[in-house]
Scaffold this motif. Structure first.
Motif, PDB file in Angstrom:
ATOM      1  N   SER A  58       0.825  -1.210   0.000  1.00  0.00           N
ATOM      2  CA  SER A  58       0.000   0.000   0.000  1.00  0.00           C
ATOM      3  C   SER A  58       0.863   1.266   0.000  1.00  0.00           C
ATOM      4  N   ARG A  59       2.164   1.095  -0.015  1.00  0.00           N
ATOM      5  CA  ARG A  59       3.071   2.242   0.000  1.00  0.00           C
ATOM      6  C   ARG A  59       4.294   1.907  -0.848  1.00  0.00           C
ATOM      7  N   TYR A  60       4.993   2.972  -1.222  1.00  0.00           N
ATOM      8  CA  TYR A  60       6.238   2.767  -1.952  1.00  0.00           C
ATOM      9  C   TYR A  60       7.223   2.027  -1.052  1.00  0.00           C
ATOM     10  N   ARG A  61       8.073   1.222  -1.651  1.00  0.00           N
ATOM     11  CA  ARG A  61       9.040   0.474  -0.855  1.00  0.00           C
ATOM     12  C   ARG A  61      10.131   1.400  -0.356  1.00  0.00           C
ATOM     13  N   LYS A  62      10.712   1.035   0.756  1.00  0.00           N
ATOM     14  CA  LYS A  62      11.826   1.789   1.325  1.00  0.00           C
ATOM     15  C   LYS A  62      13.120   1.302   0.679  1.00  0.00           C
ATOM     16  N   PRO A  63      14.159   2.139   0.694  1.00  0.00           N
ATOM     17  CA  PRO A  63      15.451   1.678   0.170  1.00  0.00           C
ATOM     18  C   PRO A  63      15.859   0.385   0.866  1.00  0.00           C
ATOM     19  N   GLY A  64      16.348  -0.539   0.097  1.00  0.00           N
ATOM     20  CA  GLY A  64      16.774  -1.817   0.649  1.00  0.00           C
ATOM     21  C   GLY A  64      15.695  -2.881   0.675  1.00  0.00           C
ATOM     22  N   GLU A  65      14.423  -2.490   0.572  1.00  0.00           N
ATOM     23  CA  GLU A  65      13.342  -3.485   0.508  1.00  0.00           C
ATOM     24  C   GLU A  65      13.315  -4.081  -0.891  1.00  0.00           C
ATOM     25  N   PRO A  66      13.002  -5.373  -0.996  1.00  0.00           N
ATOM     26  CA  PRO A  66      12.992  -6.001  -2.321  1.00  0.00           C
ATOM     27  C   PRO A  66      11.892  -5.433  -3.212  1.00  0.00           C
ATOM     28  N   LYS A  67      12.192  -5.387  -4.497  1.00  0.00           N
ATOM     29  CA  LYS A  67      11.201  -4.932  -5.467  1.00  0.00           C
ATOM     30  C   LYS A  67      10.193  -6.048  -5.697  1.00  0.00           C
ATOM     31  N   PRO A  68       8.924  -5.685  -5.794  1.00  0.00           N
ATOM     32  CA  PRO A  68       7.946  -6.710  -6.178  1.00  0.00           C
ATOM     33  C   PRO A  68       8.113  -7.007  -7.667  1.00  0.00           C
ATOM     34  N   PRO A  69       7.590  -8.131  -8.135  1.00  0.00           N
ATOM     35  CA  PRO A  69       7.706  -8.430  -9.566  1.00  0.00           C
ATOM     36  C   PRO A  69       6.905  -7.420 -10.384  1.00  0.00           C
ATOM     37  N   ARG A  70       7.366  -7.158 -11.577  1.00  0.00           N
ATOM     38  CA  ARG A  70       6.645  -6.244 -12.468  1.00  0.00           C
ATOM     39  C   ARG A  70       5.364  -6.929 -12.947  1.00  0.00           C
ATOM     40  N   PRO A  71       4.257  -6.199 -12.975  1.00  0.00           N
ATOM     41  CA  PRO A  71       3.007  -6.832 -13.411  1.00  0.00           C
ATOM     42  C   PRO A  71       2.960  -7.056 -14.918  1.00  0.00           C
ATOM     43  N   ASP A  72       2.312  -8.142 -15.301  1.00  0.00           N
ATOM     44  CA  ASP A  72       2.013  -8.393 -16.708  1.00  0.00           C
ATOM     45  C   ASP A  72       0.661  -7.787 -17.063  1.00  0.00           C
ATOM     46  N   ALA A  73      -0.162  -7.540 -16.048  1.00  0.00           N
ATOM     47  CA  ALA A  73      -1.479  -6.918 -16.221  1.00  0.00           C
ATOM     48  C   ALA A  73      -1.925  -6.382 -14.874  1.00  0.00           C
ATOM     49  N   ILE A  74      -2.878  -5.446 -14.925  1.00  0.00           N
ATOM     50  CA  ILE A  74      -3.423  -4.845 -13.708  1.00  0.00           C
ATOM     51  C   ILE A  74      -4.938  -4.816 -13.799  1.00  0.00           C
ATOM     52  N   ILE A  75      -5.586  -5.207 -12.696  1.00  0.00           N
ATOM     53  CA  ILE A  75      -7.028  -5.007 -12.544  1.00  0.00           C
ATOM     54  C   ILE A  75      -7.218  -4.068 -11.361  1.00  0.00           C
ATOM     55  N   VAL A  76      -7.988  -3.007 -11.578  1.00  0.00           N
ATOM     56  CA  VAL A  76      -8.329  -2.067 -10.511  1.00  0.00           C
ATOM     57  C   VAL A  76      -9.782  -2.346 -10.154  1.00  0.00           C
ATOM     58  N   ALA A  77     -10.005  -2.869  -8.936  1.00  0.00           N
ATOM     59  CA  ALA A  77     -11.369  -3.253  -8.560  1.00  0.00           C
ATOM     60  C   ALA A  77     -11.486  -3.390  -7.046  1.00  0.00           C
ATOM     61  N   PRO A  78     -12.524  -2.882  -6.470  1.00  0.00           N
ATOM     62  CA  PRO A  78     -13.533  -2.021  -7.055  1.00  0.00           C
ATOM     63  C   PRO A  78     -12.961  -0.613  -7.250  1.00  0.00           C
ATOM     64  N   ALA A  79     -13.139  -0.061  -8.423  1.00  0.00           N
ATOM     65  CA  ALA A  79     -12.598   1.257  -8.737  1.00  0.00           C
ATOM     66  C   ALA A  79     -13.629   2.334  -8.410  1.00  0.00           C
ATOM     67  N   THR A  80     -13.258   3.224  -7.530  1.00  0.00           N
ATOM     68  CA  THR A  80     -14.179   4.264  -7.063  1.00  0.00           C
ATOM     69  C   THR A  80     -14.136   5.492  -7.980  1.00  0.00           C
ATOM     70  N   PHE A  81     -15.116   6.353  -7.804  1.00  0.00           N
ATOM     71  CA  PHE A  81     -15.201   7.634  -8.510  1.00  0.00           C
ATOM     72  C   PHE A  81     -13.889   8.405  -8.363  1.00  0.00           C
ATOM     73  N   ASN A  82     -13.401   8.496  -7.151  1.00  0.00           N
ATOM     74  CA  ASN A  82     -12.177   9.228  -6.855  1.00  0.00           C
ATOM     75  C   ASN A  82     -10.982   8.630  -7.606  1.00  0.00           C
ATOM     76  N   THR A  83     -10.825   7.321  -7.537  1.00  0.00           N
ATOM     77  CA  THR A  83      -9.673   6.664  -8.159  1.00  0.00           C
ATOM     78  C   THR A  83      -9.727   6.772  -9.674  1.00  0.00           C
ATOM     79  N   VAL A  84     -10.886   6.570 -10.276  1.00  0.00           N
ATOM     80  CA  VAL A  84     -11.008   6.670 -11.730  1.00  0.00           C
ATOM     81  C   VAL A  84     -10.623   8.075 -12.190  1.00  0.00           C
ATOM     82  N   ASN A  85     -11.132   9.091 -11.506  1.00  0.00           N
ATOM     83  CA  ASN A  85     -10.819  10.468 -11.900  1.00  0.00           C
ATOM     84  C   ASN A  85      -9.338  10.795 -11.709  1.00  0.00           C
ATOM     85  N   LYS A  86      -8.759  10.377 -10.604  1.00  0.00           N
ATOM     86  CA  LYS A  86      -7.329  10.631 -10.377  1.00  0.00           C
ATOM     87  C   LYS A  86      -6.471   9.890 -11.406  1.00  0.00           C
TER      88      LYS A  86
END
Length: 164
Positions: A58-86
């Motif tokens: 839920s937050r950016y990683r700190k220096p030294g923390e491992p990187k998560p794998p790069r996504p091959d796809a993303i689903i945003v759900a449930p996507a709210t009014f606020n998130t869609v507009n931003k």
């Protein structure tokens, strides 16, 4: 195995996002949950971490923390009014929005499953945001209208190409 990021927003159906995780895993995806800061109060973090074998982000990683794998796809759900507009405006004030903002430029497929009531989804700013996202290749799928807590998770998966 291909990696699917499920970006969860703060809305009632978020508590059932484990259903989407199971459907995605059954379809051959390795799932990484990313939650907006407010969504953390809507989801069962320990259960999702146990199901995916990955830490909910839920937050950016700190220096030294491992990187998560790069996504091959993303689903945003449930996507709210606020998130869609931003997302449409390129606002990156959370880790989740930062990932979403970069994805179209990196060629990562994004599906947005909305959870927006009729009063908000009919507003001009929302309609413009949906159109703008679609022009960039983002697939926007109408989910629940915000009046039901049930979300048609399978529609988001159907909008993605099955992983190889």
């Amino acid at each position: 195995m291909k990696v699917l990021y499920v970006i969860v927003c703060a809305a009632a159906p978020a508590s059932d996002v484990g259903r989407l995780v199971s459907l995605a895993q059954d379809a051959g995806w390795e799932v990484q949950i990313v939650a907006t800061p407010q969504a953390l109060d809507f989801i069962d973090v320990p259960a999702l971490e146990a199901r995916t074998g990955r830490q909910v982000r839920s937050r950016y990683r700190k220096p030294g923390e491992p990187k998560p794998p790069r996504p091959d796809a993303i689903i945003v759900a449930p996507a709210t009014f606020n998130t869609v507009n931003k997302f449409a405006q390129g606002i990156t004030d959370t880790y989740a929005l930062g990932l979403m903002a970069e994805a179209p430029g990196l060629g990562i497929p994004v599906v947005v499953l909305t959870f927006v009531n009729a009063a908000l989804s009919g507003r001009a700013p929302f309609r413009r945001s949906v159109e703008s996202l679609r022009e960039e290749g983002v697939v926007v799928v109408e989910g629940s209208d915000g009046e039901q807590d049930e979300q048609p998770w399978e529609l988001a998966l159907e909008a993605l190409v099955r992983p190889a």
